[in-house]
Design a protein around this motif. Structure first.
Motif, mmCIF file in Angstrom:
data_model
loop_
_atom_site.group_PDB
_atom_site.id
_atom_site.type_symbol
_atom_site.label_atom_id
_atom_site.label_comp_id
_atom_site.label_asym_id
_atom_site.label_seq_id
_atom_site.Cartn_x
_atom_site.Cartn_y
_atom_site.Cartn_z
ATOM 1 N N MET A 90 20.805 -15.036 -92.843
ATOM 2 C CA MET A 90 20.559 -14.509 -94.179
ATOM 3 C C MET A 90 19.114 -14.811 -94.596
ATOM 4 O O MET A 90 18.616 -15.903 -94.384
ATOM 5 N N ALA A 91 18.467 -13.847 -95.188
ATOM 6 C CA ALA A 91 17.069 -13.986 -95.594
ATOM 7 C C ALA A 91 16.946 -14.918 -96.796
ATOM 8 O O ALA A 91 17.830 -14.997 -97.633
ATOM 9 N N GLU A 92 15.822 -15.621 -96.848
ATOM 10 C CA GLU A 92 15.551 -16.513 -97.972
ATOM 11 C C GLU A 92 14.232 -16.121 -98.619
ATOM 12 O O GLU A 92 13.349 -15.569 -97.963
ATOM 13 N N VAL A 93 14.096 -16.394 -99.906
ATOM 14 C CA VAL A 93 12.870 -16.090 -100.637
ATOM 15 C C VAL A 93 11.815 -17.123 -100.266
ATOM 16 O O VAL A 93 12.082 -18.320 -100.256
ATOM 17 N N ARG A 94 10.624 -16.649 -99.936
ATOM 18 C CA ARG A 94 9.476 -17.496 -99.653
ATOM 19 C C ARG A 94 8.277 -16.902 -100.383
ATOM 20 O O ARG A 94 8.246 -15.708 -100.685
ATOM 21 N N TYR A 95 7.300 -17.737 -100.673
ATOM 22 C CA TYR A 95 6.053 -17.284 -101.275
ATOM 23 C C TYR A 95 4.953 -17.559 -100.254
ATOM 24 O O TYR A 95 4.804 -18.684 -99.774
ATOM 25 N N LEU B 109 10.543 -12.028 -98.392
ATOM 26 C CA LEU B 109 11.783 -12.535 -97.830
ATOM 27 C C LEU B 109 11.474 -13.009 -96.423
ATOM 28 O O LEU B 109 10.614 -12.451 -95.746
ATOM 29 N N TYR B 110 12.175 -14.051 -95.992
ATOM 30 C CA TYR B 110 11.950 -14.627 -94.672
ATOM 31 C C TYR B 110 13.268 -14.669 -93.908
ATOM 32 O O TYR B 110 14.285 -15.125 -94.433
ATOM 33 N N CYS B 111 13.239 -14.192 -92.685
ATOM 34 C CA CYS B 111 14.416 -14.230 -91.815
ATOM 35 C C CYS B 111 14.269 -15.430 -90.886
ATOM 36 O O CYS B 111 13.410 -15.415 -89.994
ATOM 37 N N PRO B 112 15.075 -16.476 -91.067
ATOM 38 C CA PRO B 112 14.960 -17.651 -90.199
ATOM 39 C C PRO B 112 15.402 -17.384 -88.754
ATOM 40 O O PRO B 112 15.002 -18.109 -87.850
ATOM 41 N N GLU B 113 16.187 -16.341 -88.535
ATOM 42 C CA GLU B 113 16.639 -16.015 -87.179
ATOM 43 C C GLU B 113 15.495 -15.530 -86.296
ATOM 44 O O GLU B 113 15.400 -15.901 -85.136
ATOM 45 N N CYS B 114 14.635 -14.674 -86.837
ATOM 46 C CA CYS B 114 13.563 -14.123 -86.012
ATOM 47 C C CYS B 114 12.163 -14.517 -86.493
ATOM 48 O O CYS B 114 11.174 -14.151 -85.862
ATOM 49 N N GLY B 115 12.068 -15.251 -87.605
ATOM 50 C CA GLY B 115 10.773 -15.732 -88.082
ATOM 51 C C GLY B 115 9.880 -14.680 -88.689
ATOM 52 O O GLY B 115 8.670 -14.822 -88.700
ATOM 53 N N ILE B 116 10.468 -13.617 -89.234
ATOM 54 C CA ILE B 116 9.707 -12.496 -89.801
ATOM 55 C C ILE B 116 9.719 -12.572 -91.333
ATOM 56 O O ILE B 116 10.753 -12.829 -91.951
ATOM 57 N N ASP C 180 12.035 -4.804 -100.669
ATOM 58 C CA ASP C 180 12.553 -3.440 -100.598
ATOM 59 C C ASP C 180 12.593 -2.878 -99.166
ATOM 60 O O ASP C 180 12.994 -1.746 -98.951
ATOM 61 N N ALA C 181 12.195 -3.688 -98.198
ATOM 62 C CA ALA C 181 12.196 -3.254 -96.796
ATOM 63 C C ALA C 181 13.511 -3.606 -96.107
ATOM 64 O O ALA C 181 14.081 -4.665 -96.350
#
Length: 61
Positions: free
Chosen positions: A1-6, A44-51, A56-57
């Motif tokens: 699950m994506a998490e909010v990052r700045y 947004l940050y995906c911890p699974e793939c590091g992207i 909105d994407a």
């Protein structure tokens, strides 16, 4: 699950969690970065793939 990052839009890639951002880390703190002292951007940050990606994407690993 994506998490909010700045994230810094500059070359340093400085990144903080939403909790850190809410506590006042709202600007780039990397002295050597060309965006030092400028506001971080919400991503947004995906911890699974590091992207990092825009809210909105669509994203799949």
């Amino acid at each position: 699950m994506a998490e909010v990052r700045y994230v810094c839009p500059g070359s340093c890639g400085w990144s903080v969690s939403e909790k850190e951002y809410d506590k006042g880390k709202t600007i780039c703190q990397a002295p050597a970065c060309e965006k030092h002292g400028e506001p971080l951007e919400k991503k947004l940050y995906c911890p699974e793939c590091g992207i990092y990606f825009d809210e909105d994407a669509a994203h799949t690993c």
